[in-house]
Enzyme design. Sequence first.
Site, PDB file in Angstrom:
ATOM      1  CB  ALA A  33     -10.902 -13.327   3.678  1.00  0.00           C
TER       2      ALA A  33
ATOM      3  CD  GLN B   6       3.741  -5.096   3.870  1.00  0.00           C
ATOM      4  OE1 GLN B   6       4.658  -4.269   3.951  1.00  0.00           O
ATOM      5  NE2 GLN B   6       2.466  -4.748   4.000  1.00  0.00           N
TER       6      GLN B   6
ATOM      7  CG  HIS C  64      15.607   2.127  -0.347  1.00  0.00           C
ATOM      8  ND1 HIS C  64      14.965   3.181   0.268  1.00  0.00           N
ATOM      9  CD2 HIS C  64      14.644   1.484  -1.080  1.00  0.00           C
ATOM     10  CE1 HIS C  64      13.695   3.199  -0.080  1.00  0.00           C
ATOM     11  NE2 HIS C  64      13.465   2.180  -0.891  1.00  0.00           N
TER      12      HIS C  64
ATOM     13  CB  CYS D 271      -0.945   0.002   1.196  1.00  0.00           C
ATOM     14  SG  CYS D 271      -0.125  -0.227   2.784  1.00  0.00           S
TER      15      CYS D 271
END
Length: 424
Positions: A197, A127, A106, A57
């Site tokens: 979900a 992630q 980074h 996101c």
Amino acid sequence: MNNESINNHPLLISIGINHTTAPLEIREKMFIDKERIPLILDKFKGLLSECMIVSTCNRTELYGIGNKGSVNLESLKDLLIGFNNAHSFVTKKHFYEYILSGACRHLFHVTTSVDSMVVGDSQVMHQIKESYQIANENGSTGKVLNQLVQKALHASKRVKSETKLFEGAFSVSYAAIELATKIFGDLKDKKVLVIGAGETAELTIQGLIKKNVDKIYITNRTIENAHKLIESLKKYSKFNGEVIPFENFNEKLSEIDIIISSTGASNYIINYDEFRKVAKYKRGNPMLIIDIAVPRDVDPKINKIGNVFLKNIDDLNSIIDTNHEKRLSVIPEVKDIISQEILNYLMWYYSIPVLPALQYIQQNFNGQAAGQIKQIRKYLVEGVTDYHQRVLNGSFNVSDEIMNHDELVKDLFNLNDSTIKNWL
């Protein structure tokens, strides 16, 4: 040693956009869902010997390995933008670019959540693991990225165990619930609809259960996943929960006080024209919609409807985090760990030019050359440490870093050649 050897030394690069360079409406145009990542990795295979995509996101980034003479950062940006047909929305000014130690730094900052919208976000490590797994299963990684990601994850584990960076940290899910509490106060009489979900939905529902909400409805395109989620949650917690079919969830909206949506849909699943009818049924009663999906699930125009509060993922950043300053105070400790682990990685990365010499001596002289091997390693440590320190003290200018890199690689190749000659 020749210039071709230097040019062929693996070059680590990173390009991307994130929450500091692009607003949500730009980031969502660049978002690449998990199912499509292998497709873009395949497109990069002709340009890079290794590559990995991280798309969440808050960021869409490429990490890659190529050769200095063949890597064109502008072409890589064009390919990344073009994959989503986003040239009308995204420009190269939204991008940052790093190479070598800067790219390494980074990724370490991302993995340890220092570079996150919410510093200390506990979901980031997962992630990165997932992004690496997708690239690895696609055959897009090799020894250089493998080592880099493993070192970055190791640094994150050290930060978690040796510092207080993750103490009191909240995820996007936690922030969503805090926002609902700020608007409504007590949530005990509220009915909540969670759309999605996945992991974010699961963390959201766990937080809602702790708030003792009146009822939690769950819906998802694949209804089996919604049933699995609610069943797993009910094993550990008692709450009033119900799964509703995705195609029917609009029929329930007039009963709902809070909607939290986190699907992977490519288009709006809650549209303005349809939702205006729902708002009329509410007869002025407030309704909160928290859209934490990227791309967004909810038409932004809905925010114009009276008594409807629509918040997105960037809005959550404005929530007061009482532990924020406390976590920022340990950043120097975190950066010390990151610096140590970057140096460890660079030691391996820059040992590549001298490996032939070390292997030749070890294989042919049965341990008689311990002093020479020690000398090579001492030179390597001193050279890499000096290079790393120069990068840390500088501005990560790409051309300067390439010059420093070339000097070090040239010295190491010369050392390798002269050492082998001495032992022939």
